[in-house]
Design a protein around this motif. Structure first.
Motif, PDB file in Angstrom:
ATOM      1  N   LEU A 129       0.849  -1.295   0.096  1.00 48.23           N
ATOM      2  CA  LEU A 129       0.023   0.042  -0.013  1.00 48.23           C
ATOM      3  C   LEU A 129       1.022   1.195   0.002  1.00 48.23           C
ATOM      4  O   LEU A 129       1.701   1.234   0.965  1.00 48.23           O
ATOM      5  CB  LEU A 129      -1.013  -0.015   1.180  1.00 48.23           C
ATOM      6  CG  LEU A 129      -1.712   1.442   1.470  1.00 48.23           C
ATOM      7  CD1 LEU A 129      -2.779   1.188   0.043  1.00 48.23           C
ATOM      8  CD2 LEU A 129      -2.448   1.354   2.546  1.00 48.23           C
ATOM      9  N   ASP A 130       0.706   2.119  -1.155  1.00 48.06           N
ATOM     10  CA  ASP A 130       1.329   3.307  -0.944  1.00 48.06           C
ATOM     11  C   ASP A 130       0.251   4.487  -0.497  1.00 48.06           C
ATOM     12  O   ASP A 130      -0.796   4.798  -0.974  1.00 48.06           O
ATOM     13  CB  ASP A 130       1.438   3.724  -2.438  1.00 48.06           C
ATOM     14  CG  ASP A 130       1.928   5.134  -2.340  1.00 48.06           C
ATOM     15  OD1 ASP A 130       3.432   5.474  -2.013  1.00 48.06           O
ATOM     16  OD2 ASP A 130       1.596   5.974  -3.284  1.00 48.06           O
ATOM     17  N   GLU A 131       0.625   5.117   0.667  1.00 40.63           N
ATOM     18  CA  GLU A 131      -0.187   5.929   1.571  1.00 40.63           C
ATOM     19  C   GLU A 131      -0.592   7.121   0.594  1.00 40.63           C
ATOM     20  O   GLU A 131      -1.881   7.553   0.619  1.00 40.63           O
ATOM     21  CB  GLU A 131       0.468   6.397   2.735  1.00 40.63           C
ATOM     22  CG  GLU A 131       0.803   5.362   3.830  1.00 40.63           C
ATOM     23  CD  GLU A 131      -0.359   4.897   4.339  1.00 40.63           C
ATOM     24  OE1 GLU A 131      -1.576   5.411   4.367  1.00 40.63           O
ATOM     25  OE2 GLU A 131      -0.181   3.689   5.193  1.00 40.63           O
ATOM     26  N   GLU A 132       0.315   7.613  -0.218  1.00 40.12           N
ATOM     27  CA  GLU A 132      -0.062   8.798  -1.327  1.00 40.12           C
ATOM     28  C   GLU A 132      -1.089   8.629  -2.083  1.00 40.12           C
ATOM     29  O   GLU A 132      -1.827   9.466  -2.363  1.00 40.12           O
ATOM     30  CB  GLU A 132       1.346   9.374  -1.722  1.00 40.12           C
ATOM     31  CG  GLU A 132       1.236  10.708  -2.142  1.00 40.12           C
ATOM     32  CD  GLU A 132       2.604  11.303  -2.832  1.00 40.12           C
ATOM     33  OE1 GLU A 132       3.651  10.511  -2.791  1.00 40.12           O
ATOM     34  OE2 GLU A 132       2.363  12.164  -3.568  1.00 40.12           O
ATOM     35  N   THR A 133      -1.139   7.460  -2.701  1.00 42.62           N
ATOM     36  CA  THR A 133      -2.060   7.422  -3.954  1.00 42.62           C
ATOM     37  C   THR A 133      -3.249   6.442  -3.409  1.00 42.62           C
ATOM     38  O   THR A 133      -4.251   6.227  -4.198  1.00 42.62           O
ATOM     39  CB  THR A 133      -1.397   6.601  -4.961  1.00 42.62           C
ATOM     40  OG1 THR A 133      -0.712   5.266  -4.540  1.00 42.62           O
ATOM     41  CG2 THR A 133      -0.292   7.238  -5.705  1.00 42.62           C
ATOM     42  N   GLY A 134      -2.958   5.762  -2.147  1.00 42.58           N
ATOM     43  CA  GLY A 134      -3.935   4.814  -1.761  1.00 42.58           C
ATOM     44  C   GLY A 134      -4.030   3.569  -2.772  1.00 42.58           C
ATOM     45  O   GLY A 134      -4.878   2.566  -2.543  1.00 42.58           O
ATOM     46  N   LEU A 135      -3.054   3.261  -3.565  1.00 41.04           N
ATOM     47  CA  LEU A 135      -2.797   2.072  -4.311  1.00 41.04           C
ATOM     48  C   LEU A 135      -1.881   1.051  -3.743  1.00 41.04           C
ATOM     49  O   LEU A 135      -0.847   1.399  -3.123  1.00 41.04           O
ATOM     50  CB  LEU A 135      -2.620   2.666  -5.743  1.00 41.04           C
ATOM     51  CG  LEU A 135      -3.687   3.244  -6.589  1.00 41.04           C
ATOM     52  CD1 LEU A 135      -2.876   4.006  -7.826  1.00 41.04           C
ATOM     53  CD2 LEU A 135      -4.710   2.327  -6.692  1.00 41.04           C
ATOM     54  N   MET A 136      -2.099  -0.315  -4.157  1.00 37.21           N
ATOM     55  CA  MET A 136      -1.100  -1.111  -4.068  1.00 37.21           C
ATOM     56  C   MET A 136      -0.186  -1.188  -5.007  1.00 37.21           C
ATOM     57  O   MET A 136      -0.299  -1.550  -6.099  1.00 37.21           O
ATOM     58  CB  MET A 136      -1.937  -2.594  -3.862  1.00 37.21           C
ATOM     59  CG  MET A 136      -2.919  -2.888  -2.971  1.00 37.21           C
ATOM     60  SD  MET A 136      -2.193  -2.423  -1.268  1.00 37.21           S
ATOM     61  CE  MET A 136      -1.562  -4.213  -0.824  1.00 37.21           C
ATOM     62  N   LEU A 137       1.086  -0.730  -4.920  1.00 37.65           N
ATOM     63  CA  LEU A 137       2.198  -0.131  -5.880  1.00 37.65           C
ATOM     64  C   LEU A 137       3.104  -1.615  -5.647  1.00 37.65           C
ATOM     65  O   LEU A 137       3.348  -2.116  -4.815  1.00 37.65           O
ATOM     66  CB  LEU A 137       2.849   1.027  -5.670  1.00 37.65           C
ATOM     67  CG  LEU A 137       1.747   2.218  -5.705  1.00 37.65           C
ATOM     68  CD1 LEU A 137       2.595   3.657  -5.752  1.00 37.65           C
ATOM     69  CD2 LEU A 137       0.872   1.960  -7.050  1.00 37.65           C
ATOM     70  N   LEU A 138       3.920  -1.738  -6.943  1.00 37.25           N
ATOM     71  CA  LEU A 138       4.725  -2.629  -7.065  1.00 37.25           C
ATOM     72  C   LEU A 138       6.145  -2.078  -6.322  1.00 37.25           C
ATOM     73  O   LEU A 138       6.463  -0.883  -6.210  1.00 37.25           O
ATOM     74  CB  LEU A 138       5.284  -2.965  -8.349  1.00 37.25           C
ATOM     75  CG  LEU A 138       4.532  -3.560  -9.369  1.00 37.25           C
ATOM     76  CD1 LEU A 138       5.256  -3.605 -10.879  1.00 37.25           C
ATOM     77  CD2 LEU A 138       4.568  -5.322  -8.875  1.00 37.25           C
ATOM     78  N   LYS A 139       6.489  -3.118  -5.467  1.00 34.87           N
ATOM     79  CA  LYS A 139       7.640  -2.821  -4.497  1.00 34.87           C
ATOM     80  C   LYS A 139       9.114  -2.986  -5.036  1.00 34.87           C
ATOM     81  O   LYS A 139       9.250  -3.769  -5.818  1.00 34.87           O
ATOM     82  CB  LYS A 139       7.672  -3.694  -3.188  1.00 34.87           C
ATOM     83  CG  LYS A 139       8.102  -3.428  -2.066  1.00 34.87           C
ATOM     84  CD  LYS A 139       7.987  -4.404  -1.041  1.00 34.87           C
ATOM     85  CE  LYS A 139       9.282  -4.855  -0.411  1.00 34.87           C
ATOM     86  NZ  LYS A 139       9.255  -6.202   0.403  1.00 34.87           N
ATOM     87  N   GLY A 140       9.628  -1.864  -5.125  1.00 41.13           N
ATOM     88  CA  GLY A 140      11.111  -1.701  -5.332  1.00 41.13           C
ATOM     89  C   GLY A 140      12.087  -2.213  -4.376  1.00 41.13           C
ATOM     90  O   GLY A 140      11.737  -2.411  -3.228  1.00 41.13           O
ATOM     91  N   GLU A 141      13.129  -2.382  -5.053  1.00 40.12           N
ATOM     92  CA  GLU A 141      14.481  -3.103  -4.026  1.00 40.12           C
ATOM     93  C   GLU A 141      14.750  -1.669  -3.133  1.00 40.12           C
ATOM     94  O   GLU A 141      14.735  -0.504  -3.528  1.00 40.12           O
ATOM     95  CB  GLU A 141      15.604  -3.520  -4.787  1.00 40.12           C
ATOM     96  CG  GLU A 141      15.142  -4.671  -5.320  1.00 40.12           C
ATOM     97  CD  GLU A 141      14.609  -5.908  -4.469  1.00 40.12           C
ATOM     98  OE1 GLU A 141      15.554  -5.975  -3.336  1.00 40.12           O
ATOM     99  OE2 GLU A 141      13.764  -6.682  -4.779  1.00 40.12           O
TER     100      GLU A 141
END
Ligand code: ZN
Length: 141
Positions: A129-141
């Motif tokens: 979860l990305d708080e800023e967009t509210g979306l489940m974003l792909l996690k980077g390294e």
């Protein structure tokens, strides 16, 4: 669903009339333990649930396209969310008058055929979860 082609990292599936595309792709990826993939597809469908993400409201606005359309393009990927594989895909649909409609894909019933190419990547993708967009974003390294 038929497996048309299979190698170590490439798969081509034919989704059969009446089948739901997202379910079929996910169950195939679960069976083959595909932990990260990029997906493309085309075909035809007769009931599709799409949405548009309203970034301001942080919510998906859903729409059901209850008509025969060509699946002109599907682009998506596979990643884990809370330990389960999830398919994230966007589609463009073509109507009989050649106009197009598209969006974030929730479900799609195939009417004629669905041709899906899966490229398995040597990785395990995860979404957080990305708080800023509210979306489940792909996690980077
Ligand atoms: Zn999306």
């Amino acid at each position: 669903m038929h497996v048309v082609y299979e190698s170590d990292s490439q798969f081509v599936l034919r989704i059969i009339r009446g089948e739901e595309l997202v379910e079929e792709v996910l169950s195939f990826c679960n069976e083959k333990r595909i932990d990260a993939a990029w997906i493309s597809g085309l075909g035809a469908c007769d009931k599709t649930e799409l949405s548009y993400y309203d970034l301001e409201k942080k919510e998906y606005l859903k729409k059901v396209i209850d008509e025969e359309c060509e699946l002109l393009n599907l682009t998506g990927n596979i990643a884990f969310v809370d330990g389960e594989r999830m398919m994230h895909a966007h589609v463009t649909l073509g109507r009989p008058d050649y106009s197009t409609i598209g969006g974030h894909l929730h479900s799609m019933q195939i009417s004629a055929t669905g041709e899906v190419h899966i490229t398995k990547l040597d990785a395990k993708f995860e979404r957080k979860l990305d708080e800023e967009t509210g979306l489940m974003l792909l996690k980077g390294e």
